[in-house]
Design a protein around this motif. Sequence first.
Motif, mmCIF file in Angstrom:
data_model
loop_
_atom_site.group_PDB
_atom_site.id
_atom_site.type_symbol
_atom_site.label_atom_id
_atom_site.label_comp_id
_atom_site.label_asym_id
_atom_site.label_seq_id
_atom_site.Cartn_x
_atom_site.Cartn_y
_atom_site.Cartn_z
ATOM 1 N N VAL A 289 12.777 7.920 7.157
ATOM 2 C CA VAL A 289 14.117 8.507 7.047
ATOM 3 C C VAL A 289 15.087 7.522 6.400
ATOM 4 O O VAL A 289 15.865 7.877 5.502
ATOM 5 C CB VAL A 289 14.636 8.947 8.436
ATOM 6 C CG1 VAL A 289 16.141 9.245 8.385
ATOM 7 C CG2 VAL A 289 13.881 10.177 8.907
ATOM 8 N N ASN A 290 15.038 6.268 6.827
ATOM 9 C CA ASN A 290 15.932 5.264 6.252
ATOM 10 C C ASN A 290 15.638 5.025 4.778
ATOM 11 O O ASN A 290 16.556 4.811 3.977
ATOM 12 C CB ASN A 290 15.825 3.953 7.030
ATOM 13 C CG ASN A 290 16.470 4.027 8.404
ATOM 14 O OD1 ASN A 290 17.316 4.883 8.652
ATOM 15 N ND2 ASN A 290 16.074 3.141 9.299
ATOM 16 N N ALA A 291 14.357 5.055 4.411
ATOM 17 C CA ALA A 291 13.977 4.867 3.010
ATOM 18 C C ALA A 291 14.502 6.019 2.155
ATOM 19 O O ALA A 291 15.067 5.806 1.069
ATOM 20 C CB ALA A 291 12.463 4.752 2.876
ATOM 21 N N LEU A 292 14.321 7.240 2.630
ATOM 22 C CA LEU A 292 14.807 8.403 1.879
ATOM 23 C C LEU A 292 16.320 8.378 1.739
ATOM 24 O O LEU A 292 16.866 8.690 0.673
ATOM 25 C CB LEU A 292 14.368 9.691 2.569
ATOM 26 C CG LEU A 292 12.873 10.008 2.544
ATOM 27 C CD1 LEU A 292 12.571 11.237 3.399
ATOM 28 C CD2 LEU A 292 12.385 10.219 1.117
ATOM 29 N N SER A 293 17.013 8.019 2.801
ATOM 30 C CA SER A 293 18.470 7.950 2.757
ATOM 31 C C SER A 293 18.938 6.895 1.759
ATOM 32 O O SER A 293 19.883 7.112 0.993
ATOM 33 C CB SER A 293 19.036 7.651 4.143
ATOM 34 O OG SER A 293 20.436 7.547 4.113
ATOM 35 N N GLU A 294 18.267 5.748 1.774
ATOM 36 C CA GLU A 294 18.621 4.678 0.836
ATOM 37 C C GLU A 294 18.407 5.126 -0.605
ATOM 38 O O GLU A 294 19.266 4.915 -1.472
ATOM 39 C CB GLU A 294 17.763 3.441 1.134
ATOM 40 C CG GLU A 294 18.057 2.238 0.262
ATOM 41 C CD GLU A 294 19.252 1.439 0.741
ATOM 42 O OE1 GLU A 294 19.723 0.581 -0.037
ATOM 43 O OE2 GLU A 294 19.714 1.662 1.881
ATOM 44 N N MET A 295 17.255 5.763 -0.870
ATOM 45 C CA MET A 295 16.969 6.228 -2.228
ATOM 46 C C MET A 295 17.939 7.329 -2.635
ATOM 47 O O MET A 295 18.392 7.382 -3.780
ATOM 48 C CB MET A 295 15.527 6.732 -2.312
ATOM 49 C CG MET A 295 14.480 5.640 -2.171
ATOM 50 S SD MET A 295 12.787 6.201 -2.554
ATOM 51 C CE MET A 295 12.518 7.429 -1.275
ATOM 52 N N GLY A 296 18.246 8.212 -1.698
ATOM 53 C CA GLY A 296 19.130 9.324 -2.004
ATOM 54 C C GLY A 296 20.568 8.923 -2.217
ATOM 55 O O GLY A 296 21.340 9.627 -2.861
ATOM 56 N N THR A 297 20.931 7.777 -1.681
ATOM 57 C CA THR A 297 22.316 7.308 -1.786
ATOM 58 C C THR A 297 22.539 6.422 -3.005
ATOM 59 O O THR A 297 23.578 6.508 -3.664
ATOM 60 C CB THR A 297 22.721 6.518 -0.521
ATOM 61 O OG1 THR A 297 22.557 7.358 0.625
ATOM 62 C CG2 THR A 297 24.155 6.038 -0.601
ATOM 63 N N HIS A 298 21.550 5.581 -3.317
ATOM 64 C CA HIS A 298 21.788 4.513 -4.294
ATOM 65 C C HIS A 298 21.007 4.616 -5.600
ATOM 66 O O HIS A 298 21.191 3.769 -6.471
ATOM 67 C CB HIS A 298 21.481 3.154 -3.655
ATOM 68 C CG HIS A 298 22.345 2.852 -2.465
ATOM 69 N ND1 HIS A 298 23.705 2.658 -2.569
ATOM 70 C CD2 HIS A 298 22.046 2.742 -1.151
ATOM 71 C CE1 HIS A 298 24.206 2.410 -1.369
ATOM 72 N NE2 HIS A 298 23.230 2.471 -0.489
ATOM 73 N N GLY A 299 20.129 5.579 -5.750
ATOM 74 C CA GLY A 299 19.368 5.570 -6.991
ATOM 75 C C GLY A 299 18.720 6.895 -7.317
ATOM 76 O O GLY A 299 18.849 7.878 -6.590
ATOM 77 N N ALA A 300 17.997 6.884 -8.443
ATOM 78 C CA ALA A 300 17.340 8.099 -8.922
ATOM 79 C C ALA A 300 15.919 8.243 -8.374
ATOM 80 O O ALA A 300 15.286 9.273 -8.567
ATOM 81 C CB ALA A 300 17.298 8.095 -10.447
ATOM 82 N N LEU A 301 15.413 7.208 -7.695
ATOM 83 C CA LEU A 301 14.045 7.253 -7.173
ATOM 84 C C LEU A 301 13.932 8.293 -6.071
ATOM 85 O O LEU A 301 14.770 8.346 -5.163
ATOM 86 C CB LEU A 301 13.646 5.878 -6.626
ATOM 87 C CG LEU A 301 12.228 5.746 -6.068
ATOM 88 C CD1 LEU A 301 11.201 5.901 -7.192
ATOM 89 C CD2 LEU A 301 12.042 4.396 -5.378
ATOM 90 N N ARG A 302 12.887 9.144 -6.144
ATOM 91 C CA ARG A 302 12.652 10.151 -5.115
ATOM 92 C C ARG A 302 11.166 10.250 -4.809
ATOM 93 O O ARG A 302 10.322 10.051 -5.688
ATOM 94 C CB ARG A 302 13.151 11.528 -5.560
ATOM 95 C CG ARG A 302 14.652 11.653 -5.647
ATOM 96 C CD ARG A 302 15.058 13.099 -5.812
ATOM 97 N NE ARG A 302 14.550 13.663 -7.058
ATOM 98 C CZ ARG A 302 14.558 14.962 -7.350
ATOM 99 N NH1 ARG A 302 15.020 15.830 -6.463
ATOM 100 N NH2 ARG A 302 14.105 15.399 -8.506
ATOM 101 N N ALA A 303 10.857 10.551 -3.566
ATOM 102 C CA ALA A 303 9.478 10.842 -3.180
ATOM 103 C C ALA A 303 9.223 12.331 -3.392
ATOM 104 O O ALA A 303 10.148 13.106 -3.662
ATOM 105 C CB ALA A 303 9.252 10.469 -1.726
#
Length: 212
Positions: free
Chosen positions: A105-119
């Motif tokens: 959850v923390n990884a997804l939130s970080e990616m969703g907030t700060h960059g274009a990287l998505r799983a």
Amino acid sequence: MATERMDPTRVETVHWVSGFMTHGSDESAQLQFLQELFPLSKVAHCEWGNFDSDNRLKRITRKTYSYASKEADRAHLELIDKIENDERPLRSILIGHSLGGRIVVNALSEMGTHGALRAGYAVLLGAAVEARNEEFWQTVVNGCRNTIYNVCDYEDEILGALFSVRHQAKAVGQVGTRSENGHIVDLQLCPEGRISALKNATSGRRKRILAD
């Protein structure tokens, strides 16, 4: 609520994040099971600070779980690094159990907030995550291209006892995220061995997702 059905044959990398105190034979069995579920995929284990320096299992104490929770709140950066190294991150699935679910959850939130990287997809199993507002869950959704499945069990007494060390409320791995975001699906384990979608807060409908 319409969600895209997951196709295991299109998943290239499975990132598995194990939970609190998982080690040895349990860990090997989990990785083997995931490889059987995703036979065409690479199963990658994201290890984090579950153990002391010489890899011996720590005693289960309140202090130990509190320490592990703090470690989990830092470990998501390592998971993000692994996702960045995937050839096609959108073909990946993140699966986390207990504190491993917290890391996802923390990884997804970080990616969703700060960059274009998505799983590609995410599955939370008995996730040790506190209830959050819709704004936070939107950042989590932003880090994942497709559906996020949260499998929870209200009768999970172990999660309830450990989670109460740091939090007063129940974890989303027990009661669900209760989010109205259409890209998050809460799945409740039932005594009959079935998995059902929790009651949708907006429609009031209860949809059967999977039965034995």
